[in-house]
Scaffold this active site. Structure first.
Site, PDB file in Angstrom:
ATOM      1  N   LYS A  11      43.687  39.915  46.218  1.00 39.65           N
ATOM      2  CA  LYS A  11      43.471  41.621  45.875  1.00 39.65           C
ATOM      3  C   LYS A  11      41.682  41.203  46.977  1.00 39.65           C
ATOM      4  O   LYS A  11      41.013  40.234  46.715  1.00 39.65           O
ATOM      5  CB  LYS A  11      42.460  41.151  44.594  1.00 39.65           C
ATOM      6  CG  LYS A  11      42.340  43.127  43.951  1.00 39.65           C
ATOM      7  CD  LYS A  11      41.273  43.890  44.792  1.00 39.65           C
ATOM      8  CE  LYS A  11      40.688  43.682  44.248  1.00 39.65           C
ATOM      9  NZ  LYS A  11      39.099  44.010  44.917  1.00 39.65           N
TER      10      LYS A  11
ATOM     11  N   GLY B 270      32.370  35.896  44.929  1.00 39.77           N
ATOM     12  CA  GLY B 270      32.037  37.112  44.531  1.00 39.77           C
ATOM     13  C   GLY B 270      30.765  36.668  44.594  1.00 39.77           C
ATOM     14  O   GLY B 270      29.959  36.405  44.006  1.00 39.77           O
ATOM     15  N   SER B 271      30.248  38.351  43.401  1.00 36.84           N
ATOM     16  CA  SER B 271      29.042  38.140  43.142  1.00 36.84           C
ATOM     17  C   SER B 271      29.097  37.529  41.931  1.00 36.84           C
ATOM     18  O   SER B 271      29.530  37.399  40.632  1.00 36.84           O
ATOM     19  CB  SER B 271      28.318  39.655  42.943  1.00 36.84           C
ATOM     20  OG  SER B 271      29.189  40.030  42.243  1.00 36.84           O
ATOM     21  N   THR B 272      27.516  36.456  41.248  1.00 33.32           N
ATOM     22  CA  THR B 272      27.222  35.774  39.778  1.00 33.32           C
ATOM     23  C   THR B 272      27.667  36.818  39.181  1.00 33.32           C
ATOM     24  O   THR B 272      28.048  36.491  38.038  1.00 33.32           O
ATOM     25  CB  THR B 272      25.554  35.888  39.995  1.00 33.32           C
ATOM     26  OG1 THR B 272      26.197  33.991  40.871  1.00 33.32           O
ATOM     27  CG2 THR B 272      25.789  34.892  38.619  1.00 33.32           C
ATOM     28  N   GLU B 273      27.263  38.038  38.691  1.00 35.49           N
ATOM     29  CA  GLU B 273      27.631  39.152  38.135  1.00 35.49           C
ATOM     30  C   GLU B 273      28.877  39.424  37.474  1.00 35.49           C
ATOM     31  O   GLU B 273      29.197  39.371  36.466  1.00 35.49           O
ATOM     32  CB  GLU B 273      26.856  40.489  38.602  1.00 35.49           C
ATOM     33  CG  GLU B 273      26.077  41.173  37.977  1.00 35.49           C
ATOM     34  CD  GLU B 273      26.177  42.507  38.959  1.00 35.49           C
ATOM     35  OE1 GLU B 273      25.933  42.701  39.675  1.00 35.49           O
ATOM     36  OE2 GLU B 273      26.450  44.006  37.989  1.00 35.49           O
TER      37      GLU B 273
ATOM     38  N   GLY C 177      31.152  37.296  38.282  1.00 39.08           N
ATOM     39  CA  GLY C 177      31.552  36.106  38.419  1.00 39.08           C
ATOM     40  C   GLY C 177      32.264  35.769  36.464  1.00 39.08           C
ATOM     41  O   GLY C 177      32.478  35.539  36.234  1.00 39.08           O
TER      42      GLY C 177
ATOM     43  N   GLU D  93      33.164  30.863  42.948  1.00 37.39           N
ATOM     44  CA  GLU D  93      31.923  30.502  44.346  1.00 37.39           C
ATOM     45  C   GLU D  93      30.958  32.071  44.519  1.00 37.39           C
ATOM     46  O   GLU D  93      31.696  32.943  44.788  1.00 37.39           O
ATOM     47  CB  GLU D  93      33.088  30.382  45.603  1.00 37.39           C
ATOM     48  CG  GLU D  93      31.958  29.465  46.753  1.00 37.39           C
ATOM     49  CD  GLU D  93      31.881  30.738  47.187  1.00 37.39           C
ATOM     50  OE1 GLU D  93      30.624  30.681  47.190  1.00 37.39           O
ATOM     51  OE2 GLU D  93      31.865  30.728  48.608  1.00 37.39           O
TER      52      GLU D  93
ATOM     53  N   CYS E 128      26.914  33.868  51.375  1.00 38.18           N
ATOM     54  CA  CYS E 128      26.040  33.108  49.410  1.00 38.18           C
ATOM     55  C   CYS E 128      25.339  31.940  50.067  1.00 38.18           C
ATOM     56  O   CYS E 128      24.576  31.518  49.007  1.00 38.18           O
ATOM     57  CB  CYS E 128      27.635  32.351  49.303  1.00 38.18           C
ATOM     58  SG  CYS E 128      29.173  31.908  49.649  1.00 38.18           S
TER      59      CYS E 128
ATOM     60  N   GLU F  26      18.618  36.977  44.338  1.00 40.57           N
ATOM     61  CA  GLU F  26      19.719  36.790  45.994  1.00 40.57           C
ATOM     62  C   GLU F  26      20.285  38.612  46.869  1.00 40.57           C
ATOM     63  O   GLU F  26      20.714  39.156  46.053  1.00 40.57           O
ATOM     64  CB  GLU F  26      21.422  36.474  45.604  1.00 40.57           C
ATOM     65  CG  GLU F  26      22.166  36.260  46.691  1.00 40.57           C
ATOM     66  CD  GLU F  26      23.522  36.245  47.195  1.00 40.57           C
ATOM     67  OE1 GLU F  26      24.156  36.799  45.254  1.00 40.57           O
ATOM     68  OE2 GLU F  26      23.888  35.374  47.566  1.00 40.57           O
TER      69      GLU F  26
HETATM   70  P1  ADP Z   1      29.965  42.457  45.624  1.00 39.13           P
HETATM   71  O1  ADP Z   1      29.015  42.609  44.979  1.00 39.13           O
HETATM   72  O2  ADP Z   1      28.922  42.065  47.191  1.00 39.13           O
HETATM   73  O3  ADP Z   1      31.074  43.634  46.457  1.00 39.13           O
HETATM   74  P2  ADP Z   1      31.323  42.046  44.298  1.00 39.13           P
HETATM   75  O4  ADP Z   1      31.299  40.462  43.417  1.00 39.13           O
HETATM   76  O5  ADP Z   1      31.397  43.082  43.184  1.00 39.13           O
HETATM   77  O6  ADP Z   1      30.350  41.755  45.321  1.00 39.13           O
HETATM   78  O7  ADP Z   1      32.977  41.756  45.274  1.00 39.13           O
HETATM   79  C1  ADP Z   1      33.659  41.058  45.232  1.00 39.13           C
HETATM   80  C2  ADP Z   1      35.008  41.062  45.090  1.00 39.13           C
HETATM   81  O8  ADP Z   1      35.233  40.970  43.557  1.00 39.13           O
HETATM   82  C3  ADP Z   1      35.960  42.429  45.165  1.00 39.13           C
HETATM   83  O9  ADP Z   1      36.811  42.359  45.850  1.00 39.13           O
HETATM   84  C4  ADP Z   1      36.121  43.072  43.950  1.00 39.13           C
HETATM   85  O10 ADP Z   1      36.770  44.668  44.698  1.00 39.13           O
HETATM   86  C5  ADP Z   1      35.683  42.436  43.238  1.00 39.13           C
HETATM   87  N1  ADP Z   1      35.418  42.616  41.749  1.00 39.13           N
HETATM   88  C6  ADP Z   1      34.157  43.590  41.249  1.00 39.13           C
HETATM   89  N2  ADP Z   1      34.054  43.939  40.120  1.00 39.13           N
HETATM   90  C7  ADP Z   1      35.285  43.505  39.572  1.00 39.13           C
HETATM   91  C8  ADP Z   1      35.838  42.795  38.365  1.00 39.13           C
HETATM   92  N3  ADP Z   1      34.960  43.995  37.278  1.00 39.13           N
HETATM   93  N4  ADP Z   1      36.743  42.510  38.263  1.00 39.13           N
HETATM   94  C9  ADP Z   1      37.230  41.625  39.210  1.00 39.13           C
HETATM   95  N5  ADP Z   1      37.337  41.885  40.697  1.00 39.13           N
HETATM   96  C10 ADP Z   1      36.097  42.555  40.426  1.00 39.13           C
END
Ligand code: ADP
Length: 479
Positions: A176, A229-232, A234, A251, A285, A382
């Site tokens: 994805k 992606g983001s820790t949030e 994650g 990561e 990151c 961050e």
């Molecule tokens: P940023 O905040 O830097 O855009 P994200 O962590 O939101 O980074 O995004 C990284 C990836 O995680 C993207 O492919 C995004 O579509 C996906 N993503 C965002 N929210 C969710 C979620 N609730 N569940 C699964 N994947 C998600």
């Protein structure tokens, strides 16, 4: 999207735009995959995992396919660099000689591992079967169907970091991609078909995180999820994965310390500290965003870094003279400018930059902040933009507590000519990677990942293969 070897629209028929961050204009519309498409993609991946075409393919054949994918990317390197630059905003030269070159290398490195994933033979001593003899060994088998969710900062490279080891291990994948940057992965999907991977081994879905991403993370027939992606987010993935206790690697974010000692070679440390944070517009990151400088050289170093910052040429990624492109989206622009505003309100001083650049596209000035305190948001959180906070220290003994005073632990930098100090500092920093007299050096063979809230597991190197294999112990009584 690529599902089951075919290019398809979203089941809903919906599409969404991806934008050129240098202008804010629509570049293309791509399918808006959601839960229904993830369902189809997981089915295709499961079926491919079970079919002999992939399951019984020899490791050597699997390795050759991965190698061919690396070759195919190399043959289209300029095209990939241009697409990446258009969609993400990064300078085209960076995309060509950084991102794309690393992608090719990653596939080749992982192609070699396909034939080298081995178990062990293990001598047994079983105390309650005296006199019995056994032959015991371990097998390392593919973990199964893998969901991979990747971000927008290195779109193609993140796809390669994820796909390479999964394919080497014999897994099948639903990838994805980030909604901000879907284009290079879609082009890669075409090459995946062209080089001859059996249908359904790799499926690529474009769509949003809260819908497609969340459906993949929660899917009961996915054996493992790898997320960057983001820790949030994650943390959301951890919760979503709990349903079937799927394996998870993460990561995540960072707020990496970069330490300059007074004995450092400032001719390399100053440009190095600037590159550590401004590389990829700070949208990395591992960016060195907390710059700790020994008091005696503080002014010289921060002035040097802010001089560099002022000279960085901002422009559209496709302009070959551009050194720094726009941030990826208006959302990122607002987020980074929000941090700059909060820093200003809290009393931080901008030696360079400090705000948006121009009023078209999503450009932010490379910014060096001083007068910062540990309790400020700009110091702790961050920012994911070209912003560094610079902090003086009086004595090397202050570095361990100060540098480790963060919820993150992804990377760190150390600049010194003293070899003992370099190794001692590297040992004390709670970070997955420590660079000494260099920064942002990546290699397919070198593991990368985080301590603390920067993640679980490692990417790259042979370490990553543990994420994609299960160990099976086989015990045979022979006497
Ligand atoms: P940023 O905040 O830097 O855009 P994200 O962590 O939101 O980074 O995004 C990284 C990836 O995680 C993207 O492919 C995004 O579509 C996906 N993503 C965002 N929210 C969710 C979620 N609730 N569940 C699964 N994947 C998600």
């Amino acid at each position: 999207m690529l599902i089951g070897g075919k290019f398809v629209e979203a089941a809903s028929g919906k599409t969404f735009p991806t934008y050129n961050p240098a202008t804010g204009e629509v570049l293309a519309n791509v399918p808006e995959g959601d839960k229904a498409d993830i369902e189809l993609a997981v089915k295709a991946a499961r079926s491919a995992f079970e079919k002999p075409a992939w399951r019984r393919m020899t490791p050597s054949e699997r390795g050759k396919l991965i190698w061919r994918l690396g070759d195919a990317v190399e043959q289209h390197a300029d095209e990939f660099a241009a697409l990446e630059s258009l969609d993400n905003g990064k300078a085209v030269m960076m995309a060509r000689y950084g991102d794309v070159a690393l992608v090719v290398d990653m596939f080749r490195y992982m192609a070699g591992w396909a034939t080298k994933i081995e178990g062990n033979t293990i001598p047994l001593s079983v105390p309650y079967t005296p006199g019995a003899e056994y032959l015991a060994y371990t097998l390392r088998e593919p973990v199964g169907v893998v969901g991979q969710i990747i971000p927008w900062n290195f779109p193609l490279l993140m796809a390669a970091w994820k796909l390479g080891p999964a394919l080497a291990a014999g897994c099948t994948v639903v990838l994805k991609v980030a909604e901000q940057t879907p284009l290079t992965a879609l082009r890669l999907a075409e090459l995946i078909n062209e080089v001859g991977f059996p249908e359904g081994v790799v499926n690529v879905v474009t769509g949003f995180g809260e819908t497609a991403g969340a459906a993949l993370a929660a899917h009961p027939d996915v054996d493992k999820v790898a997320f960057t992606g983001s820790t949030e987010v994650g943390k959301l993935i951890v919760k979503a994965a709990a349903g079937n206790l799927k394996k998870l690697t993460l990561e995540l974010g960072g707020k990496s310390p970069n330490v300059v000692y007074k004995d450092a070679d400032l001719d390399i440390a100053i440009p190095g500290a600037a590159d550590a944070v401004f590389f990829n517009h700070g949208q990395a990151c591992c960016a060195g965003t907390r710059l700790f400088v020994e008091k005696q050289i503080f002014d010289k170093v921060v002035d040097g870094v802010s001089d560099k910052a002022k000279k960085i040429k901002l422009g559209p990624g496709l302009d070959p003279s551009t050194e720094m492109g726009p941030l990826v989206s208006d959302e990122q622009l607002n987020r980074v400018c929000g941090y700059l505003e909060s820093g200003r309100k809290d009393g931080a001083k901008a030696l360079s930059g400090g705000g948006r650049h121009g009023n078209k596209g999503y450009f932010v000035e490379p910014t060096v902040l001083t007068n910062v305190k540990p309790e400020m948001k700009v110091y702790q959180e961050e920012i994911f933009g070209p912003v560094v906070v610079a902090v003086p220290f009086n004595d090397p003994s202050e570095i361990e507590p100060a540098a480790n005073d963060t919820v993150y632990g992804l990377a760190a930098g150390v600049w010194t000519k003293d070899i003992s100090k370099a190794h001692a500092t590297a040992a004390r920093l709670r970070a997955g990677t420590v660079w000494v007299n260099c920064y942002s050096i990546f290699d397919a063979a070198l593991p990368f990942g985080g301590y603390k809230q920067s993640g679980w597991g490692r990417e790259m190197g042979h370490e990553v293969l543990h994420n994609y294999t299960e160990t099976k112990s086989v015990c045979v009584k022979i006497a």
